[in-house]
Every structure is written in structure tokens, then in C-alpha cells.
Design a protein around this motif. Structure first.
Motif, PDB file in Angstrom:
ATOM      1  N   ILE A 131       0.714  -1.251   0.074  1.00  0.00           N
ATOM      2  CA  ILE A 131      -0.004   0.067   0.062  1.00  0.00           C
ATOM      3  C   ILE A 131       0.730   1.402  -0.072  1.00  0.00           C
ATOM      4  O   ILE A 131       0.713   2.315  -0.747  1.00  0.00           O
ATOM      5  CB  ILE A 131      -0.950   0.112   1.273  1.00  0.00           C
ATOM      6  N   VAL A 132       1.902   1.216   0.904  1.00  0.00           N
ATOM      7  CA  VAL A 132       2.725   2.393   0.867  1.00  0.00           C
ATOM      8  C   VAL A 132       3.685   2.633  -0.580  1.00  0.00           C
ATOM      9  O   VAL A 132       3.509   3.531  -0.970  1.00  0.00           O
ATOM     10  CB  VAL A 132       4.045   2.168   1.913  1.00  0.00           C
ATOM     11  N   CYS A 133       3.997   1.480  -1.129  1.00  0.00           N
ATOM     12  CA  CYS A 133       4.596   1.640  -2.435  1.00  0.00           C
ATOM     13  C   CYS A 133       3.372   1.897  -3.619  1.00  0.00           C
ATOM     14  O   CYS A 133       3.815   2.856  -4.363  1.00  0.00           O
ATOM     15  CB  CYS A 133       5.200   0.194  -3.001  1.00  0.00           C
ATOM     16  N   PHE A 134       2.238   1.722  -3.293  1.00  0.00           N
ATOM     17  CA  PHE A 134       1.200   2.284  -4.163  1.00  0.00           C
ATOM     18  C   PHE A 134       0.925   3.782  -4.211  1.00  0.00           C
ATOM     19  O   PHE A 134       0.767   4.134  -5.391  1.00  0.00           O
ATOM     20  CB  PHE A 134      -0.047   1.372  -3.946  1.00  0.00           C
ATOM     21  N   CYS A 135       0.754   4.281  -2.895  1.00  0.00           N
ATOM     22  CA  CYS A 135       0.613   5.502  -2.793  1.00  0.00           C
ATOM     23  C   CYS A 135       1.914   6.568  -3.343  1.00  0.00           C
ATOM     24  O   CYS A 135       1.656   7.405  -3.879  1.00  0.00           O
ATOM     25  CB  CYS A 135       0.517   5.852  -1.144  1.00  0.00           C
ATOM     26  N   GLY A 136       3.027   5.777  -3.138  1.00  0.00           N
ATOM     27  CA  GLY A 136       4.252   6.407  -3.768  1.00  0.00           C
ATOM     28  C   GLY A 136       4.309   6.554  -4.945  1.00  0.00           C
ATOM     29  O   GLY A 136       4.638   7.473  -5.777  1.00  0.00           O
ATOM     30  N   GLY A 137       3.774   5.470  -5.552  1.00  0.00           N
ATOM     31  CA  GLY A 137       3.592   5.253  -7.157  1.00  0.00           C
ATOM     32  C   GLY A 137       2.571   6.502  -7.752  1.00  0.00           C
ATOM     33  O   GLY A 137       3.063   6.915  -8.845  1.00  0.00           O
ATOM     34  N   ILE A 138       1.610   6.797  -7.145  1.00  0.00           N
ATOM     35  CA  ILE A 138       0.649   7.579  -7.692  1.00  0.00           C
ATOM     36  C   ILE A 138       1.331   9.032  -7.417  1.00  0.00           C
ATOM     37  O   ILE A 138       1.352   9.915  -8.454  1.00  0.00           O
ATOM     38  CB  ILE A 138      -0.516   7.682  -6.555  1.00  0.00           C
ATOM     39  N   GLY A 139       2.142   9.300  -6.347  1.00  0.00           N
ATOM     40  CA  GLY A 139       2.963  10.817  -6.180  1.00  0.00           C
ATOM     41  C   GLY A 139       3.877  10.853  -7.245  1.00  0.00           C
ATOM     42  O   GLY A 139       4.019  11.890  -7.832  1.00  0.00           O
ATOM     43  N   ILE A 140       4.561   9.624  -7.745  1.00  0.00           N
ATOM     44  CA  ILE A 140       5.615   9.870  -8.897  1.00  0.00           C
ATOM     45  C   ILE A 140       4.818  10.099 -10.008  1.00  0.00           C
ATOM     46  O   ILE A 140       5.369  10.850 -10.829  1.00  0.00           O
ATOM     47  CB  ILE A 140       6.321   8.439  -8.918  1.00  0.00           C
ATOM     48  N   ALA A 141       3.808   9.372 -10.431  1.00  0.00           N
ATOM     49  CA  ALA A 141       3.123   9.371 -11.614  1.00  0.00           C
ATOM     50  C   ALA A 141       2.499  10.903 -11.851  1.00  0.00           C
ATOM     51  O   ALA A 141       2.434  11.337 -12.897  1.00  0.00           O
ATOM     52  CB  ALA A 141       2.087   8.328 -11.803  1.00  0.00           C
ATOM     53  N   LEU A 142       1.884  11.477 -10.728  1.00  0.00           N
ATOM     54  CA  LEU A 142       1.085  12.720 -10.773  1.00  0.00           C
ATOM     55  C   LEU A 142       1.441  13.559  -9.831  1.00  0.00           C
ATOM     56  O   LEU A 142       0.945  13.875  -8.785  1.00  0.00           O
ATOM     57  CB  LEU A 142      -0.321  12.318 -10.604  1.00  0.00           C
ATOM     58  N   ALA A 195      -5.687  20.887 -13.446  1.00  0.00           N
ATOM     59  CA  ALA A 195      -4.715  20.042 -13.555  1.00  0.00           C
ATOM     60  C   ALA A 195      -4.568  19.737 -15.062  1.00  0.00           C
ATOM     61  O   ALA A 195      -3.267  19.771 -15.721  1.00  0.00           O
ATOM     62  CB  ALA A 195      -5.262  18.757 -13.062  1.00  0.00           C
ATOM     63  N   ILE A 196      -5.577  19.647 -15.889  1.00  0.00           N
ATOM     64  CA  ILE A 196      -5.494  19.627 -17.407  1.00  0.00           C
ATOM     65  C   ILE A 196      -4.367  20.972 -17.939  1.00  0.00           C
ATOM     66  O   ILE A 196      -3.349  20.788 -18.804  1.00  0.00           O
ATOM     67  CB  ILE A 196      -6.706  19.481 -18.177  1.00  0.00           C
ATOM     68  N   GLU A 197      -4.963  22.058 -17.419  1.00  0.00           N
ATOM     69  CA  GLU A 197      -4.107  23.270 -17.855  1.00  0.00           C
ATOM     70  C   GLU A 197      -2.562  23.257 -17.495  1.00  0.00           C
ATOM     71  O   GLU A 197      -1.713  23.639 -18.199  1.00  0.00           O
ATOM     72  CB  GLU A 197      -4.927  24.623 -17.137  1.00  0.00           C
ATOM     73  N   MET A 198      -2.549  22.780 -16.110  1.00  0.00           N
ATOM     74  CA  MET A 198      -1.067  22.596 -15.988  1.00  0.00           C
ATOM     75  C   MET A 198      -0.334  21.578 -16.262  1.00  0.00           C
ATOM     76  O   MET A 198       1.078  21.651 -17.065  1.00  0.00           O
ATOM     77  CB  MET A 198      -0.754  22.132 -14.367  1.00  0.00           C
ATOM     78  N   ILE A 199      -0.922  20.378 -16.930  1.00  0.00           N
ATOM     79  CA  ILE A 199      -0.114  19.449 -17.607  1.00  0.00           C
ATOM     80  C   ILE A 199       0.247  19.826 -18.960  1.00  0.00           C
ATOM     81  O   ILE A 199       1.296  19.504 -19.450  1.00  0.00           O
ATOM     82  CB  ILE A 199      -1.086  18.145 -17.680  1.00  0.00           C
ATOM     83  N   HIS A 200      -0.702  20.759 -19.565  1.00  0.00           N
ATOM     84  CA  HIS A 200      -0.210  21.231 -20.910  1.00  0.00           C
ATOM     85  C   HIS A 200       0.755  22.199 -20.842  1.00  0.00           C
ATOM     86  O   HIS A 200       1.507  22.508 -21.702  1.00  0.00           O
ATOM     87  CB  HIS A 200      -1.703  22.040 -21.346  1.00  0.00           C
ATOM     88  N   LYS A 201       0.724  23.099 -19.731  1.00  0.00           N
ATOM     89  CA  LYS A 201       2.102  24.099 -19.532  1.00  0.00           C
ATOM     90  C   LYS A 201       3.271  23.261 -19.460  1.00  0.00           C
ATOM     91  O   LYS A 201       4.542  23.499 -19.942  1.00  0.00           O
ATOM     92  CB  LYS A 201       1.872  24.853 -18.337  1.00  0.00           C
TER      93      LYS A 201
END
Length: 438
Positions: free
Chosen positions: A351-362, A429-435
């Protein structure tokens, strides 16, 4: 009528507090520390940004209203849980069990939905606190990155790699399995958070504040972002039932004064104070948490950044406890007893690794905070308590059915926060990703 009176008498005869057998009960002070820590975390430092979205005048009024509504929802949910305990003749119920029991003991037309209500609450709790754990991982990583980028000559490392480095210490910290053992860490975290709060106030007040260029009423299109942040900051309802259920004297949780009232009042005052003055100091330049706006060339600011990292690190297991508690109740009975310890270790690491993975991806701190607040905390803290109390008290909704109308208003507010907050946050979030891609 006679049967109804006899049922009511049997319900009142049962006192759930007398039948509780808690292995490691918490005192009022420890329970207060855990409850404050549940509501007073990274959200405190995000309040100036919330006030920047709403304006300082709307921010003050809005925070008071949200604090009152959230506190009221906690109160009615705990009262409903105790009523369900008496109806079911059980010493204690979890958050999701309360939802199921309320429907099971409500009007006949809703009783078939008892299991759905139970599972929906479990789903909401699990995903809410998975989101909180993602936020905490990202917040610690962002603070550490800021320090390392300033004081080390090595090339800047992406925040995702710092999330990766954090996985080992977080995995070790999350092996703690009892709330009582977490209470000392909560106390330390509270002290460090107050120290961070004091340092932030030092930088806020070391020069005269300017009010004339700050908005009393902000852009109304940003109001959903304000509500999402405040609800995220204020709500700790998922931790409320574990705290109340493990108290040595649970009758001290509600009332006035009580553990809940003291905690919510203190939290509200601190939020307003830092929100107003933080906005007046930094204005539109505010970032996800105010510590990221502090200068990098003075030791008090450095201490604040270190303190908040340690604070969130020590708080992480308290919120993680909600997720692992849900998982354990469903999976442990299906695993042989001799494998329980190995299962606990492996699942906690996963679970800790899963939450860390989300933070890494987004790695979008502000947007994830707003999304969790708008989507999950609106459901857990506003919508579910309003529905559950209405269903359970259907036979007695007060004079002129005022409880029904009051709860309709609460559910409407929750739905407004959910829909509008998610819409604004996803758009940001979409606007920031585009930037970032440009």
C-alpha cells in the motif's frame, strides 16, 4: 404500538460503553492528540492558498461555516453510531458498519440497501485515505527537494525520485499496528506542527502587512477550490470512529466541553489565523503549502521545512491505519492464522508503494489536495452523515421534520462541493499538464 415501545425500551436498556473491551484504550488527552492530528495536518499550511482563492473576508466566514458544519456532521454521525450500537446490541461499530446498521434499522423500504451502504462507505474510506497518503508522500518529497535543490550542488532531481527514496522509511513506520503506539508520534508531530506554525507567523509578521491590494471577496469561480481545500483540511471523520472506539471514557467524546468540541475549535482558530495572515503576506504568489513560500536563506525557514516534513512523516501512519484496518477486516479471516503476520507486513509495504507510485506519476500537489477534498471528503464528511442520520431517525425527525430539512441542506452542500470542486480541480490539472508539456 406496544411492540414498538418494547423495542425502544430494549434499545435504551443496552449501554454499549459497558460492553466495550478495548485492548489498549486511550486517555482523553491521547484521543485529543490523535483527533487534532487527524484534522490538523498538511491542510493547515494549505489554508493561505484557500484564502487566496476566496478572498480574506469570504475565507473567514467560509471557514467558520465549514468548521461548524463539519463538526456538526461528526456529532450526528457519532450519535447515530451509538444509537445503532444500542439497536444492534453491539459495543462498538466502525464508520462503515454504522452506515450499514443505520439502513438495516431504518424504514423497511431502505433495509435491502444496508449491505450496499456498508460497502459504499468502505470504498469511500479506503480511497479517501489512499489519496491522503499520496498527498503526504508528495508533500514530504516536495519539501525535501526544495532543501536539496538549494543547498546541494548536484543537478536537480525530479520530485518523483524523492518519493521513491521515501518508500523505505515509510514502509518501516507503517509497521506500527496499534493506535496507542501512534499517540506519542502524534504528540511529537503536533509539537513540530505548532513550531512550524510559529515560524510561519514570524515570517508573516516580520514586516508590515498590506491589506489594500488583497481581495475581500475573490473570484467566485474559484470558490469551489476554496471549499475543497478547507474541507480537506478540516475533515478527519474517517479517524473519528477509531479514536472514539478506543477511548477509555468514550462518553467524553461528545458534549460541551468535550474532546471533539475542543479539537474542532482549536483547529478552526488556527486555520483562520494562518489563512488570513498568510494570504495578506504572500497574496497570489502562494503555493500548495505556505512553507514552500518561505525563504531558503535563513535557518528558521529551513527548520520549518524540516519540521513539516517530519510532521507529515509521523502523521502518515495515523491515516494509513484507516486503509489497513479496512483491508485487514476483509482479508485476514480468509488467511490462515500462521500467515497473518507475514500478510500484514507484505500488504503494508504494497500500500505504501502504491501511494508512492501515484505521487511519482502525478506530482500535482495542489490539485490532488483539492480533488481528495472535493470528491471523497465531501462524501465522507457531509453527504453520508446527513443521509445516515435521516435514515436512522426516520421515525423521529423532530418538530416539523426539521432534521430532515437540515440534512437535505447538508447533503446539497456536499453535492455542490463535490461537483464544482472536481470540475475546477480537473480543469486546473489539465491546464498545468499542458503548460508542462509546452
Amino acid at each position: 404500538m406496544i411492540e414498538k415501545k418494547e423495542k425502544s425500551k430494549n434499545v435504551e436498556d443496552y449501554n454499549p460503553f459497558e460492553h466495550r473491551d478495548v485492548v489498549k484504550p486511550n486517555s482523553d488527552m491521547r484521543s485529543l492528540a490523535n483527533l487534532i492530528k487527524a484534522s490538523l495536518g498538511s491542510g493547515l499550511l494549505a489554508m493561505p492558498l484557500a484564502f487566496a482563492n476566496a478572498g480574506w473576508g469570504v475565507g473567514i466566514v467560509g471557514t467558520v461555516i465549514v468548521a461548524f458544519v463539519c463538526g456538526h456532521c461528526v456529532h450526528i454521525f457519532v450519535e447515530t453510531s451509538r444509537g445503532c450500537c444500542r439497536a444492534e446490541r453491539k459495543p462498538l461499530l466502525t464508520y462503515s458498519e454504522t452506515c450499514g446498521a443505520a439502513f438495516a434499522n431504518g424504514p423497511k423500504c431502505v433495509r435491502p440497501f444496508a449491505n450496499f451502504a456498508h460497502m459504499f462507505a468502505e470504498f469511500s474510506l479506503c480511497f479517501t485515505y489512499l489519496g491522503v497518503c499520496c498527498i503526504f508522500t508528495l508533500l514530504i518529497a516536495t519539501s525535501i527537494k526544495q532543501l536539496f535543490d538549494t543547498y546541494l550542488s548536484t543537478p536537480p532531481i525530479p520530485v518523483g525520485q524523492y518519493c521513491l527514496f521515501l518508500l523505505l522509511p515509510l514502509c518501516l513506520m507503517c509497521q506500527i499496528r496499534h493506535l496507542k503506539w501512534l499517540a506519542p508520534f502524534s504528540l511529537i508531530a503536533n509539537v513540530l506542527l505548532f513550531a512550524t506554525f510559529a515560524i510561519c507567523l514570524y515570517y508573516i509578521f516580520r514586516e508590515p502587512l498590506t491589506v489594500s491590494d488583497k481581495q475581500i471577496v475573490g473570484d467566485m469561480s474559484r470558490l469551489p477550490a476554496f471549499l475543497s481545500t478547507v474541507i480537506f483540511a478540516m475533515e478527519g471523520i474517517g479517524v473519528v470512529m477509531p479514536v472514539e472506539n478506543t477511548m477509555k471514557k468514550p462518553q467524553h467524546f461528545l458534549g460541551c466541553p468535550s474532546v471533539m468540541v475542543i479539537a474542532m475549535t482549536l483547529v478552526m482558530l488556527l486555520y483562520i489565523m494562518l489563512g488570513v495572515f498568510g494570504y495578506l503576506r504572500y497574496g497570489e504568489a502562494l503555493r500548495g503549502t505556505i512553507t514552500l513560500n518561505l525563504p531558503m536563506d535563513a535557518w528558521p525557514a529551513i527548520c520549518a521545512k524540516v519540521f513539516i516534513s517530519i510532521t507529515i512523516f509521523l502523521t502518515y501512519p495515523l491515516h494509513f491505519f484507516v486503509v489497513i484496518d479496512i483491508f485487514t477486516r476483509y482479508v485476514e479471516p480468509r488467511v490462515q492464522k500462521k500467515y497473518h503476520n507475514v500478510m500484514q507486513i507484505c500488504v503494508r509495504i504494497f500500500i505504501v508503494c502504491f501511494c508512492g507510485g501515484i505521487g511519482i506519476a502525478l506530482p500535482l500537489l495542489e490539485q490532488i489536495i483539492n480533488l481528495v477534498g472535493a470528491l471523497f471528503y465531501s462524501i465522507l464528511g457531509l453527504i453520508i452523515p446527513g443521509i445516515v442520520e435521516t435514515v436512522f431517525r426516520w421515525e423521529d425527525l423532530g418538530k416539523y421534520n426539521w432534521i430532515l430539512y437540515k440534512n437535505i441542506l447538508i447533503v446539497f452542500c456536499g453535492m455542490f462541493s463535490l461537483v464544482s470542486g472536481c470540475t475546477v480541480t480537473i480543469s486546473d490539472a489539465i491546464e498545468m499538464i499542458h503548460k508542462q508539456m509546452e
